[in-house]
Design an enzyme around this catalytic site. Structure first.
Site, short mmCIF file in Angstrom:
data_model
loop_
_atom_site.label_atom_id
_atom_site.label_comp_id
_atom_site.label_asym_id
_atom_site.label_seq_id
_atom_site.Cartn_x
_atom_site.Cartn_y
_atom_site.Cartn_z
CE LYS A 131 45.97 29.76 42.14
NZ LYS A 131 45.42 30.63 42.80
CG ASN A 132 46.26 31.29 38.13
OD1 ASN A 132 45.54 31.03 39.21
ND2 ASN A 132 47.40 31.70 37.83
CB CYS A 134 47.71 37.00 47.64
SG CYS A 134 48.19 35.20 47.68
NE ARG A 184 45.53 40.63 43.50
CZ ARG A 184 45.76 39.45 43.58
NH1 ARG A 184 45.89 38.35 42.72
NH2 ARG A 184 45.57 38.85 44.91
CB VAL A 201 36.40 44.13 41.46
CG1 VAL A 201 37.11 43.25 42.29
CG2 VAL A 201 35.36 45.15 42.28
CG ASP A 202 38.55 49.64 38.57
OD1 ASP A 202 39.27 48.68 38.81
OD2 ASP A 202 38.80 50.58 37.77
CG LEU A 203 39.91 47.24 35.04
CD1 LEU A 203 41.15 46.48 34.47
CD2 LEU A 203 39.67 48.35 34.03
CG ASP A 249 50.87 34.12 39.20
OD1 ASP A 249 50.75 35.20 40.03
OD2 ASP A 249 49.83 33.43 38.78
NE ARG A 271 44.92 31.29 48.21
CZ ARG A 271 45.36 32.22 47.37
NH1 ARG A 271 46.40 33.04 47.87
NH2 ARG A 271 44.58 32.74 46.18
#
Length: 426
Positions: free
Chosen positions: A22-23, A122, A127, A129-131, A312, A404
């Site tokens: 999935k990833n 999730c 987490r 998103v600045d990076l 994970d 998911r």
């Protein structure tokens, strides 16, 4: 809302075929935005998150079709963006899955603009998103945050630049890598994520004509090209699904043969399993996991970026440690809110105490079935694993999280002897 009912206490025995990752599949689907040619994928899993990504790409102009290979009879997913018809990733889709933010880099690279909702997904940590944003700014993008959306523009195209991530980020590496393939000039991505999914993405881009060196290392060098072409690419096996079923064999005291996968993808997990007393043997097309005749021992673990122990797999290993002999300390260094499964495991009789970023798990002789509630994707499967080992009946609620990331989980486990069924919600 569906739930999963499990009557535990049965050792698992049999063979489980591992699906595509999935990833890896999510950013690979976004690659379709970088070219007008068709991209075809084999070994693509059928999961809720990928359906969400398909819907999002459809909003942007990507045509998705499913066919079957004439020779191998294997399903093929075909994506083609002849023309980018929209550049907005709306809130209603992005809120369901934060990985949707990976469309931003490809949209900027090909269309020169992107408007992407701040992501959801999730609830296992902030987490931010600045990076992602700083990486794209290093390539010349102008970014504004407005009304819950990221508005990014590059009217003259992106330009090569030097990106140094202050900490490892898989998603930001993916976004920067895809954007850089069509940028003018050379780009260096330092402290890049090294996960197998990043390597799979880079290999696919290279097949399309991208110029990338340093694949598999923490420094990626990209020379931008004018255009990319189509390709057919096989999605790599899902290492988290592999590790999850390995943990299922361990927690139930059974033996499973996992096919269509590679032991090299989960070396850190195999190391932990072997230290815990589980026998893992590499096979021609996967691995065999056996705990039929040995005691499960408590062992410590700490999550780290690849090649370290994966975050994970933390919840699954915690479930396994609840029935091990002795104690185990599990430390989470990636996400600050990823112990939400602990209260649910304790409802089943687990002895777990959380101290900041670490959890002390003292093994108990047996778990007891109970109604529990999933809080996120990996937490949900940890409760399934606990239910497989528990005495009595366990009902896992809110299993839409599970859908998911796991394809046909109940069928795969039932075929190996588990008493498990999905119960339709009213």
């Amino acid at each position: 809302m569906d739930s999963i009912r499990i009557r535990g206490g049965r050792p698992l025995n049999g063979t489980i075929a591992i699906g595509g990752a999935k990833n890896a599949a999510l950013p690979l689907m976004a690659v379709s935005l970088l070219t007008e040619d068709p991209i075809e994928f084999t070994n693509m899993p059928t999961l809720a998150d990928l359906a969400t990504m398909g819907s999002l790409l459809g909003e942007l102009g990507v045509e998705l079709t499913r066919t079957v290979d004439d020779t191998s009879n294997e399903p093929v997913v075909r994506l083609q963006a002849r023309k980018i018809t929209a550049t907005e990733a709306p809130y209603d889709l992005v809120r369901k899955m934060r990985a949707s933010v990976v469309v931003m880099g490809p949209l900027l690279a090909r269309a020169g603009k992107a408007r992407v909702s701040m992501p959801g997904g999730c609830a296992i940590g902030t987490r931010p998103v600045d990076l992602h944003l700083k990486a794209l700014e290093a390539l010349g993008a102008e970014i504004e945050l407005k009304e819950g959306y990221i508005q990014a523009t590059a009217p003259n195209g992106l330009s090569g630049g030097h990106i140094l991530f202050p900490k490892v980020s898989v998603g930001a590496t993916e976004n920067a890598l895809m954007a850089a393939t069509l940028a003018h000039g050379d780009t260096v991505i330092a402290n890049a994520a090294r996960e197998p999914e990043i390597t799979d993405l880079a290999n696919c881009l290279t097949e399309m004509g991208a110029k990338i060196t340093g694949i598999g290392t923490d420094t990626l060098r990209i020379t931008g090209v004018d255009q990319l072409s189509g390709t057919r690419h096989r999605v790599l096996p899902d290492r988290i699904e592999t590790g999850t079923y390995a943990a299922a064999a361990a927690i139930t005291g059974g033996e499973l043969t996992l096919t269509n996968t590679r032991a090299e993808l989960i070396e850190s997990v195999i190391d932990l399993l072997e230290r815990a007393g589980v026998e893992v043997t590499e096979t021609k097309d996967g691995l065999k996991v056996n705990r039929a005749n040995c005691e499960l021992r408590g062992v410590d673990s700490m999550t780290e970026p690849y090649p370290g122990f994966p975050t994970d797999m933390q919840a699954q290993i915690m479930a396994m440690m609840t029935v091990a002999t002795g104690a185990a300390m599990i430390t989470e260094t990636i996400f600050e809110n990823r112990f939400m499964h602990v209260p649910e495991l304790c409802r089943m009789g687990a002895d777990i105490n959380v101290h900041g970023a670490s959890a002390i798990v003292r093994g108990v002789k047996k778990l007891s079935g109970a109604p529990v509630m999933a809080t996120d994707l990996r937490a949900s499967v940890s409760l399934v694993l606990a239910g497989l080992a528990a005495e009595g009946e366990t009902q896992v609620n809110r299993v839409y999280h599970l859908d998911r990331g796991y394809e046909r989980l109940e069928e795969k486990l039932a075929a190996c002897g588990a008493d498990i069924a999905r119960v339709a919600g009213v």
